[in-house]
Motif scaffolding. Structure first.
Motif, PDB file in Angstrom:
ATOM      1  N   VAL A  57      32.242  -2.905  20.047  1.00 32.32           N
ATOM      2  CA  VAL A  57      31.848  -1.615  20.595  1.00 32.32           C
ATOM      3  C   VAL A  57      30.808  -1.835  21.679  1.00 32.32           C
ATOM      4  N   ILE A  58      31.066  -1.284  22.859  1.00 35.60           N
ATOM      5  CA  ILE A  58      30.226  -1.497  24.034  1.00 35.60           C
ATOM      6  C   ILE A  58      29.573  -0.182  24.445  1.00 35.60           C
ATOM      7  N   SER A  59      28.256  -0.181  24.509  1.00 34.74           N
ATOM      8  CA  SER A  59      27.489   0.977  24.992  1.00 34.74           C
ATOM      9  C   SER A  59      27.854   2.255  24.243  1.00 34.74           C
ATOM     10  N   SER A  60      27.986   2.160  22.935  1.00 31.46           N
ATOM     11  CA  SER A  60      28.411   3.323  22.155  1.00 31.46           C
ATOM     12  C   SER A  60      27.851   3.256  20.744  1.00 31.46           C
ATOM     13  N   PRO A  61      26.850   4.075  20.422  1.00 30.65           N
ATOM     14  CA  PRO A  61      26.314   4.114  19.055  1.00 30.65           C
ATOM     15  C   PRO A  61      27.309   4.723  18.071  1.00 30.65           C
ATOM     16  N   HIS A  62      27.009   4.566  16.808  1.00 32.83           N
ATOM     17  CA  HIS A  62      27.786   5.186  15.730  1.00 32.83           C
ATOM     18  C   HIS A  62      27.820   6.706  15.943  1.00 32.83           C
ATOM     19  N   PRO A  63      28.926   7.371  15.551  1.00 36.01           N
ATOM     20  CA  PRO A  63      29.032   8.827  15.740  1.00 36.01           C
ATOM     21  C   PRO A  63      27.842   9.619  15.222  1.00 36.01           C
ATOM     22  N   ASN A  64      27.187   9.125  14.170  1.00 29.18           N
ATOM     23  CA  ASN A  64      26.051   9.861  13.613  1.00 29.18           C
ATOM     24  C   ASN A  64      24.789   9.712  14.451  1.00 29.18           C
ATOM     25  N   LEU A 120      33.035   6.495  25.184  1.00 27.07           N
ATOM     26  CA  LEU A 120      33.860   7.396  24.383  1.00 27.07           C
ATOM     27  C   LEU A 120      34.908   6.629  23.582  1.00 27.07           C
ATOM     28  N   GLY A 121      35.492   5.593  24.181  1.00 18.11           N
ATOM     29  CA  GLY A 121      36.455   4.769  23.455  1.00 18.11           C
ATOM     30  C   GLY A 121      35.819   4.051  22.283  1.00 18.11           C
ATOM     31  N   GLY A 122      34.546   3.660  22.446  1.00 14.65           N
ATOM     32  CA  GLY A 122      33.813   3.057  21.343  1.00 14.65           C
ATOM     33  C   GLY A 122      33.575   4.048  20.229  1.00 14.65           C
ATOM     34  N   LEU A 123      33.303   5.299  20.606  1.00 19.06           N
ATOM     35  CA  LEU A 123      33.101   6.350  19.612  1.00 19.06           C
ATOM     36  C   LEU A 123      34.359   6.535  18.770  1.00 19.06           C
ATOM     37  N   LEU A 124      35.518   6.562  19.421  1.00 17.72           N
ATOM     38  CA  LEU A 124      36.778   6.662  18.678  1.00 17.72           C
ATOM     39  C   LEU A 124      37.002   5.417  17.826  1.00 17.72           C
ATOM     40  N   GLY A 125      36.587   4.265  18.350  1.00 14.14           N
ATOM     41  CA  GLY A 125      36.714   3.026  17.596  1.00 14.14           C
ATOM     42  C   GLY A 125      35.913   3.052  16.302  1.00 14.14           C
ATOM     43  N   TRP A 126      34.732   3.639  16.343  1.00 12.49           N
ATOM     44  CA  TRP A 126      33.915   3.773  15.121  1.00 12.49           C
ATOM     45  C   TRP A 126      34.695   4.544  14.047  1.00 12.49           C
ATOM     46  N   TYR A 127      35.320   5.651  14.459  1.00  9.58           N
ATOM     47  CA  TYR A 127      36.098   6.441  13.502  1.00  9.58           C
ATOM     48  C   TYR A 127      37.286   5.646  12.968  1.00  9.58           C
ATOM     49  N   MET A 128      37.947   4.890  13.852  1.00 11.54           N
ATOM     50  CA  MET A 128      39.089   4.094  13.409  1.00 11.54           C
ATOM     51  C   MET A 128      38.655   3.022  12.409  1.00 11.54           C
ATOM     52  N   ALA A 129      37.546   2.347  12.696  1.00 10.68           N
ATOM     53  CA  ALA A 129      37.064   1.288  11.805  1.00 10.68           C
ATOM     54  C   ALA A 129      36.672   1.841  10.440  1.00 10.68           C
ATOM     55  N   ALA A 130      36.153   3.065  10.432  1.00 16.01           N
ATOM     56  CA  ALA A 130      35.728   3.672   9.170  1.00 16.01           C
ATOM     57  C   ALA A 130      36.901   4.248   8.379  1.00 16.01           C
ATOM     58  N   ILE A 135      20.484  -0.129  17.124  1.00 15.85           N
ATOM     59  CA  ILE A 135      19.923  -0.729  15.912  1.00 15.85           C
ATOM     60  C   ILE A 135      20.195   0.158  14.702  1.00 15.85           C
ATOM     61  N   GLN A 136      20.040   1.469  14.873  1.00 12.64           N
ATOM     62  CA  GLN A 136      20.334   2.393  13.780  1.00 12.64           C
ATOM     63  C   GLN A 136      21.808   2.308  13.387  1.00 12.64           C
ATOM     64  N   SER A 137      22.676   2.143  14.388  1.00 11.05           N
ATOM     65  CA  SER A 137      24.113   2.037  14.109  1.00 11.05           C
ATOM     66  C   SER A 137      24.429   0.803  13.275  1.00 11.05           C
ATOM     67  N   SER A 138      23.739  -0.295  13.551  1.00  9.57           N
ATOM     68  CA  SER A 138      23.988  -1.531  12.808  1.00  9.57           C
ATOM     69  C   SER A 138      23.669  -1.377  11.332  1.00  9.57           C
ATOM     70  N   ASP A 139      22.831  -0.422  11.004  1.00  6.95           N
ATOM     71  CA  ASP A 139      22.478  -0.189   9.602  1.00  6.95           C
ATOM     72  C   ASP A 139      23.643   0.397   8.817  1.00  6.95           C
ATOM     73  N   LEU A 140      24.673   0.878   9.541  1.00  8.56           N
ATOM     74  CA  LEU A 140      25.837   1.469   8.889  1.00  8.56           C
ATOM     75  C   LEU A 140      27.029   0.511   8.879  1.00  8.56           C
ATOM     76  N   VAL A 141      26.754  -0.771   9.178  1.00  5.62           N
ATOM     77  CA  VAL A 141      27.790  -1.799   9.210  1.00  5.62           C
ATOM     78  C   VAL A 141      27.380  -2.934   8.283  1.00  5.62           C
ATOM     79  N   ALA A 142      28.314  -3.393   7.468  1.00  5.10           N
ATOM     80  CA  ALA A 142      27.997  -4.465   6.513  1.00  5.10           C
ATOM     81  C   ALA A 142      27.890  -5.824   7.188  1.00  5.10           C
ATOM     82  N   ARG A 143      28.764  -6.076   8.174  1.00  7.34           N
ATOM     83  CA  ARG A 143      28.795  -7.381   8.846  1.00  7.34           C
ATOM     84  C   ARG A 143      28.783  -7.146  10.348  1.00  7.34           C
ATOM     85  N   PHE A 144      27.698  -7.496  11.006  1.00  5.93           N
ATOM     86  CA  PHE A 144      27.592  -7.165  12.420  1.00  5.93           C
ATOM     87  C   PHE A 144      26.873  -8.242  13.211  1.00  5.93           C
ATOM     88  N   ASN A 145      27.130  -8.242  14.514  1.00  3.82           N
ATOM     89  CA  ASN A 145      26.393  -9.020  15.498  1.00  3.82           C
ATOM     90  C   ASN A 145      25.990  -8.078  16.619  1.00  3.82           C
TER      91      ASN A 145
END
Length: 397
Positions: A181-188, A160-170, A300-310
């Motif tokens: 982000v650990i064990s947390s896909p993008h909100p979408n 859940l904290g990762g989910l909030l982190g996605w919103y903060m980063a965006a 993997i789908q979440s990484s498609d919504l990030v420009a720079r990722f590992n």
């Protein structure tokens, strides 16, 4: 960059309410059978009046509070104040203690703040559902960061904290430096990636939107849900003899300890992130190769919504890799935060997919998930990728 929070479609909203009713009835019937079979066990509860000493002492960091406009938040702080700030956001059901293995390591290099999210731990626990709307939560997190007098910080979030982190980063990319982000896909993708084989599975998530009943269900059988969620702690108990399962049971021993956390799930499934451009912050996605809650396809789908990722897959870890494999996770996080890894391109190449498959060779389930994800995405692979891509220390040609 245009980024905004948008509601799901009317059809999706209706669907969520219908599923809430269906699974609510289903779980109520199941629980009634359990209650009828052994009512004493079903409603049994050990009284927990005092927190374990390690939850309130300063062995990991200083316990502090900050008052915002409408909320008081508790956090634990460690490290020198003149060092870069790293904010730790725990998951559900959890509290600041989730980061007990990371705080000492990170505080050698950073000013570390492990927050009790609103509704959790010793932070305020408003009961009204509207207090947990995503725009309110993100605004409060933004205010919280600014109280430390910094212009930028990095965020590490789990579940859940990762989910909030996605919103903060965006939404606040200007103040977020790096995002782990650990064990947390993008909100979408978060809500479609919940497994059916976990304690808080999709049935329970739909059930949680009902009033009152989810809180009662979480307390049943002396918080057996905590035993199930943190089963890995029975194996990885520390030599100091600290009983972390009991610590979590203390933190969630009352009805009001569950109302706030569950209110997140009464709001967040109805919202998504809309953005024309991918998230620009350097992002590290960590997932356990045996995670029963999160599918690798959703990562993997979440990484498609990030420009720079590992992406780092933690072998042998399930949904809590930072607790199950802390040494490995700490090393990966420090390398990402301190080092300057060359980010992956937005669309993964076949070489990168091979690296993922190599990391997952020991797990047939995850290997199959990767193959499914690759089949869905390889038609979109473009030829304009760089010849060499550095991936957390590995070079793929």
């Amino acid at each position: 960059m245009t980024v905004k929070i948008v509601p799901v479609s009317l059809w999706e909203t209706i669907k969520l309410h219908v599923l809430s009713f269906i699974f609510g009835v289903y779980l109520i019937v199941v629980r009634l059978f359990k209650w009828a079979w052994d009512p004493k066990k079903f409603f049994g509860m050990v009284q927990r009046d005092k927190p374990p000493p390690f939850m309130v002492d300063n062995s990991l960091g200083k316990h502090s509070y900050v008052k915002l406009k409408s909320i008081k938040l508790h956090y634990v702080e460690a490290g020198e104040k003149d060092k870069p700030l790293v904010l730790l956001l725990h998951g559900f059901p959890d509290c600041w203690l989730s980061w007990r293995e990371q705080i000492p390591v990170l505080s050698e290099h950073y000013r570390v703040v492990a927050l009790d999210l609103k509704g959790f731990g010793d932070s305020d626990k408003p009961t009204h559902t509207k207090s947990y709307k995503i725009d309110v939560l993100i605004d409060e997190l933004h205010q919280f960061i600014l109280t430390f007098g910094v212009s930028r910080c990095s965020i590490i979030g789990h579940d859940l904290g990762g989910l909030l982190g996605w919103y903060m980063a965006a939404l606040h990319s200007d103040i977020i430096y790096k995002f782990v982000v650990i064990s947390s896909p993008h909100p979408n993708y978060y809500w479609s990636g919940i497994s059916r084989n976990t304690t808080f599975d999709d049935k329970w998530m739909h059930f949680s939107r009902l009033p009152f009943l989810p809180e009662m269900d979480a307390l049943k059988e002396d918080l057996s849900v905590i035993n199930d969620t943190f089963s890995h702690l029975k194996i990885n108990q520390t030599t100091s003899g600290k009983n972390y399962v009991e610590a979590y049971k203390y933190a969630f021993s009352r009805t009001e300890d569950w109302t706030g956390p569950i209110n997140y799930y009464r709001n967040l499934p109805f919202m998504r992130l809309y953005s024309i451009e991918p998230i620009s912050n350097q992002t590290l996605l960590i997932v356990g190769n045996a995670d029963p809650s999160v599918s690798l396809e959703s990562i993997i789908q979440s990484s498609d919504l990030v420009a720079r990722f590992n992406i780092k897959v933690i072998t042998g870890a399930q949904h809590f890799p930072h607790q199950e494999k802390p040494e490995m996770v700490n090393e990966v996080i420090l390398k990402f935060l301190i080092g300057k890894p060359s980010p992956l391109e937005k669309t993964p190449s076949k070489g990168i997919v091979s690296t993922w498959l190599g990391s997952l060779s020991s797990t047939v389930k995850y290997g199959n998930q990767v193959l499914d994800a690759v089949q869905k995405r390889t038609n979109d692979v473009v030829s304009g990728l760089p010849n060499k891509i550095h991936y957390l220390g590995h070079t793929t040609t």
